[in-house]
Scaffold this active site. Structure first.
Site, mmCIF file in Angstrom:
data_model
loop_
_atom_site.group_PDB
_atom_site.id
_atom_site.type_symbol
_atom_site.label_atom_id
_atom_site.label_comp_id
_atom_site.label_asym_id
_atom_site.label_seq_id
_atom_site.Cartn_x
_atom_site.Cartn_y
_atom_site.Cartn_z
ATOM 1 N N ASP A 27 0.829 -1.203 0.000
ATOM 2 C CA ASP A 27 0.000 0.000 0.000
ATOM 3 C C ASP A 27 0.869 1.261 0.000
ATOM 4 O O ASP A 27 1.973 1.260 0.539
ATOM 5 C CB ASP A 27 -0.887 -0.026 1.254
ATOM 6 C CG ASP A 27 -2.135 0.794 1.054
ATOM 7 O OD1 ASP A 27 -2.351 1.327 -0.046
ATOM 8 O OD2 ASP A 27 -2.903 0.922 2.028
ATOM 9 N N ASN A 75 -10.186 -3.086 -7.129
ATOM 10 C CA ASN A 75 -9.331 -2.088 -7.805
ATOM 11 C C ASN A 75 -9.832 -1.675 -9.198
ATOM 12 O O ASN A 75 -9.380 -0.671 -9.749
ATOM 13 C CB ASN A 75 -7.876 -2.583 -7.927
ATOM 14 C CG ASN A 75 -7.108 -2.523 -6.624
ATOM 15 O OD1 ASN A 75 -6.159 -3.270 -6.406
ATOM 16 N ND2 ASN A 75 -7.509 -1.638 -5.708
HETATM 17 C C1 FPP Z 1 -1.596 0.022 -3.710
HETATM 18 O O1 FPP Z 1 -1.147 1.351 -3.611
HETATM 19 C C2 FPP Z 1 -0.940 -0.647 -4.849
HETATM 20 C C3 FPP Z 1 -1.571 -1.242 -5.904
HETATM 21 C C4 FPP Z 1 -3.024 -1.301 -6.030
HETATM 22 C C5 FPP Z 1 -0.806 -1.845 -7.021
HETATM 23 C C6 FPP Z 1 0.353 -2.675 -6.589
HETATM 24 C C7 FPP Z 1 1.089 -3.167 -7.771
HETATM 25 C C8 FPP Z 1 2.428 -3.159 -7.879
HETATM 26 C C9 FPP Z 1 3.329 -2.679 -6.810
HETATM 27 C C10 FPP Z 1 3.053 -3.698 -9.118
HETATM 28 C C11 FPP Z 1 3.403 -5.140 -8.891
HETATM 29 C C12 FPP Z 1 3.872 -5.787 -10.117
HETATM 30 C C13 FPP Z 1 3.753 -7.117 -10.399
HETATM 31 C C14 FPP Z 1 4.298 -7.686 -11.665
HETATM 32 C C15 FPP Z 1 3.047 -8.062 -9.521
HETATM 33 P P1 FPP Z 1 -2.193 2.518 -3.815
HETATM 34 O O2 FPP Z 1 -2.279 2.837 -5.258
HETATM 35 O O3 FPP Z 1 -3.482 2.114 -3.180
HETATM 36 O O4 FPP Z 1 -1.537 3.699 -3.038
HETATM 37 P P2 FPP Z 1 -2.324 4.821 -2.223
HETATM 38 O O5 FPP Z 1 -3.042 4.118 -1.113
HETATM 39 O O6 FPP Z 1 -1.227 5.700 -1.741
HETATM 40 O O7 FPP Z 1 -3.240 5.488 -3.207
#
Ligand code: FPP
Length: 259
Positions: A27, A75
């Site tokens: 996160d 998501n």
């Molecule tokens: C949450 O942060 C993150 C995600 C929904 C995406 C996670 C994906 C990756 C790190 C890429 C992984 C790659 C592979 C190939 C598996 P957020 O966007 O919710 O952050 P925020 O809470 O600050 O908005």
């Protein structure tokens, strides 16, 4: 560089008490990017780098399974450009990394309902799972379009179908009947769950499988979760007393006479 010589295990960690399965809720990518004056997608790109590094620490330090929550069933509600970017990122990373991961004996498993992902992503996912199926270095579970409630609903439906078609007796439904039908049937349950960026909830991730896992929450956003942070999480884990609902020492029996 080889996965196994990527980094030495910190001496302060007891090798006999390492978790065998680590799960991560990555996160804080978007908030980290905003704090740097960058677009949210830059946070996901950096987050993907961190995940690759974490896989290497796990492999090098003798942890048998890493599970990462990459994209939840919820998501899809994000802005379309961000969803599209993430789908392209998963596909591009798989294309770029598959050969190396295979050489390093990583078994890649995608968990979730993959049937509604873009077709080109589905193809490379199937190819990656097939190619790495026999690898025994480390299991790398990537949760994509994953939701625990969706998973458990799917399992209920599968069990009901088996009962209706006389392949299973109602009285024979046990906990194993469920665990054998989960997406995670090929691995053990997580010993440690890590969630970054200050939130303290499970967000529909591995609800059944996390029943007895230790939880570790940190304020650090995922794009800054480096090997020092992982070291801290493992130290915290090693200081936990895991009792699985039992007692570690015999308690005095006198309480029985007092009730
Ligand atoms: C949450 O942060 C993150 C995600 C929904 C995406 C996670 C994906 C990756 C790190 C890429 C992984 C790659 C592979 C190939 C598996 P957020 O966007 O919710 O952050 P925020 O809470 O600050 O908005």
């Amino acid at each position: 560089m080889n996965l196994t010589d990527f980094i030495q295990r910190p001496a302060a960690l007891n090798p006999a008490r390492l978790p065998q399965h680590v799960a991560v809720i990555m996160d804080g990518n978007g908030r980290w990017a905003n704090s740097q004056g960058l677009p949210r997608i830059a946070g996901h790109r950096r987050g993907a780098q961190r995940l690759k590094e974490l896989l290497r620490y796990c492999k090098a330090w003798g942890i048998g399974t890493l599970s990462a929550y990459a994209f939840s069933t919820e998501n899809w509600g994000r802005p379309t450009p961000e969803v599209n970017f993430l789908m392209q990122l998963f596909e591009r990373l798989l294309q770029q990394e598959l050969e190396t991961l295979h050489q390093e004996k990583v078994r890649i498993c995608f968990i979730g309902d993959l049937s509604i992902l873009p077709k080109s992503l589905q193809r490379i996912i199937q190819q990656a799972m097939q190619k790495t199926l026999q690898n025994q270095g480390i299991i790398f579970n990537v949760a994509l379009n994953y939701g625990s409630r969706q998973e458990l609903t799917y399992v209920c439906r599968a069990i009901a179908a088996d009962v209706l078609q006389n392949r299973l007796e109602l009285d024979n439904i046990r906990e194993e009947t469920i665990t054998q039908r989960l997406y995670t049937q090929h691995c053990t349950e997580p010993d440690l769950l890590i969630r970054t960026s200050g939130e303290k909830r499970l967000s529909n991730f591995l609800l059944w499988q996390l029943a007895y896992s230790e939880m570790y929450f940190t304020q650090t956003p995922w794009p800054e979760f480096d090997h020092h942070e992982f070291h801290q999480a493992l130290l915290a884990y090693q200081n936990r007393d895991r009792r699985f609902g039992k007692l570690n020492q015999l308690a005095p029996l006198s309480i029985a006479t007092e009730v």
